[in-house]
Design an enzyme around this catalytic site. Structure first.
Site, PDB file in Angstrom:
ATOM      1  N   GLY A   1       0.829  -1.210   0.000  1.00  0.00           N
ATOM      2  CA  GLY A   1       0.000   0.000   0.000  1.00  0.00           C
ATOM      3  C   GLY A   1       0.860   1.255   0.000  1.00  0.00           C
TER       4      GLY A   1
ATOM      5  CE  LYS B   1       3.138 -14.674   8.839  1.00  0.00           C
ATOM      6  NZ  LYS B   1       4.436 -14.123   9.317  1.00  0.00           N
TER       7      LYS B   1
ATOM      8  CE1 TYR C   1      -4.571 -12.052  -3.973  1.00  0.00           C
ATOM      9  CE2 TYR C   1      -5.396 -12.985  -6.020  1.00  0.00           C
ATOM     10  CZ  TYR C   1      -5.458 -12.011  -5.032  1.00  0.00           C
ATOM     11  OH  TYR C   1      -6.404 -11.014  -5.115  1.00  0.00           O
TER      12      TYR C   1
END
Ligand code: UDP
Length: 329
Positions: free
Chosen positions: A38, A93, A147
């Site tokens: 981000g 995770k 993913y």
């Protein structure tokens, strides 16, 4: 009293647009992010607001939020194929342990939780278009498996909390989404092609470009997620734009859009790159009375203008500014 919502992945592309939307709807928003993918610039304009708080926290660590929470949106995750290669374990995770923490927090606060799932749960799909009944075709041990399997586990544990604890849960299966604030260097096709055009480089089409994708503009995506959160539907719902295009035709569209005379060059197709992807959105139409409104032409113009507005230096690299005084640790 204003509703209070926690948004994980708040400094990411989708997370930041969701923060904007919930602020606009009068919510108190707590944005949380560990900032590995981000960028605080995406929420720079919110940080000074009274009804917005930013928590710099990694959701894979135990999470505590003081006060009431009405809703949680769990959007923290790396989301581009090059990130899965660079940070595969964090990807696993956050989808597993991170989701467990979010669900635990939702249970503790008696909050409704919506989790960001993905079209990747369908893998390289053998059913076309993909509806929610399809179980998918996923390679657990391939590069994208970190993913895909994290998100599949996320759906599974979310349904378990729903069934076993009676938690109010929502699952959005998000298809390729684009718009301002995508990371220019995240490797995904839209920032990659636009960045290449702006830097005067050739456009790199992987494989022969016959693979397809269906791109949804971010405002449409946010509207779908907003409606799903407020609905009473706990099974997964596809949110995406069914307008499908091959990657080669898309590269040509970008060359037209940018008015450049870039060439297209072909590179090797990454392993397990899905050959086709198109959402069946009948469920979202029925249950949410939702469908995309923004054409690719319009959405891509806005997105191109956004990338064009970045400085030449940013076009090469976007660096983090220091927002430390605003951050709770
Ligand atoms: N792609 C491409 N050139 C690039 C980046 C991506 O041809 O520079 C292709 C990629 O192989 C895939 C499609 O564009 O078939 C969409 O890739 P993206 O990484 O955006 O997302 P995906 O849908 O694969 O998760």
């Amino acid at each position: 009293m204003a509703k209070r919502i926690l948004i994980t992945g708040a400094a990411g592309f989708l997370g930041s647009h969701l923060c904007d939307r919930f602020i606009k709807e009068g919510f108190e928003v707590i944005g949380m992010d560990n900032l590995i993918t981000g960028d605080l610039r995406n929420i720079e304009h919110l940080i000074k607001l009274k009804n917005f708080e930013f928590h710099h926290h990694d959701i894979t660590k135990f999470v505590h939020v003081a006060g009431k929470l009405d809703y949680i949106l769990h959007f923290a995750s790396p989301a581009s194929p090059i990130d899965y290669l660079k940070i595969p374990i964090q990807t696993l995770k956050v989808g597993s342990i991170g989701t467990l923490h979010c669900l635990g927090l939702a249970k503790e606060k008696n909050a409704r939780i919506l989790i960001a799932s993905t079209s990747e749960v369908y893998g390289d799909p053998l059913v076309h278009p993909q509806n929610e009944e399809y179980y998918g075709n996923v390679n657990a041990i391939g590069p994208r498996g970190v993913y895909d399997e994290a998100k599949r586990f996320q759906e599974s544990i979310t349904m378990a909390y729903h069934r076993f604890h009676g938690l109010e849960t929502r699952i959005a299966r998000i298809f390729n989404t684009y718009g301002p604030r995508m990371r220019l260097n995240d490797g995904r096709v839209i920032p990659a092609f636009i960045g290449q055009a702006l830097r005067g480089e050739d456009l790199t089409v992987f494989g022969d470009g016959s693979q397809t994708r269906s791109f949804c503009y971010v405002d449409d995506q946010v509207e779908g997620i907003y409606r799903l959160l407020l609905s009473d539907f706990s099974d997964p719902v596809n949110i995406g734009n069914p307008n499908e295009i091959s990657i080669l035709d898309f590269a040509k569209e970008i060359i037209n859009l940018t008015g450049t005379d870039q060439k297209i060059i072909f590179k090797e197709l990454p392993q397990d790159d899905p050959l086709q992807r198109q959402p069946d959105i009948s469920r979202a139409r029925d249950i949410l009375n939702w469908e995309p409104q923004v054409s690719r032409e319009k959405g891509m113009k806005i997105t191109y203008e956004y990338f064009r507005s970045l400085s030449a230096e940013e076009l090469q690299k976007r660096e983090h500014k220091d927002f430390s005084e605003h951050i709770r640790r």
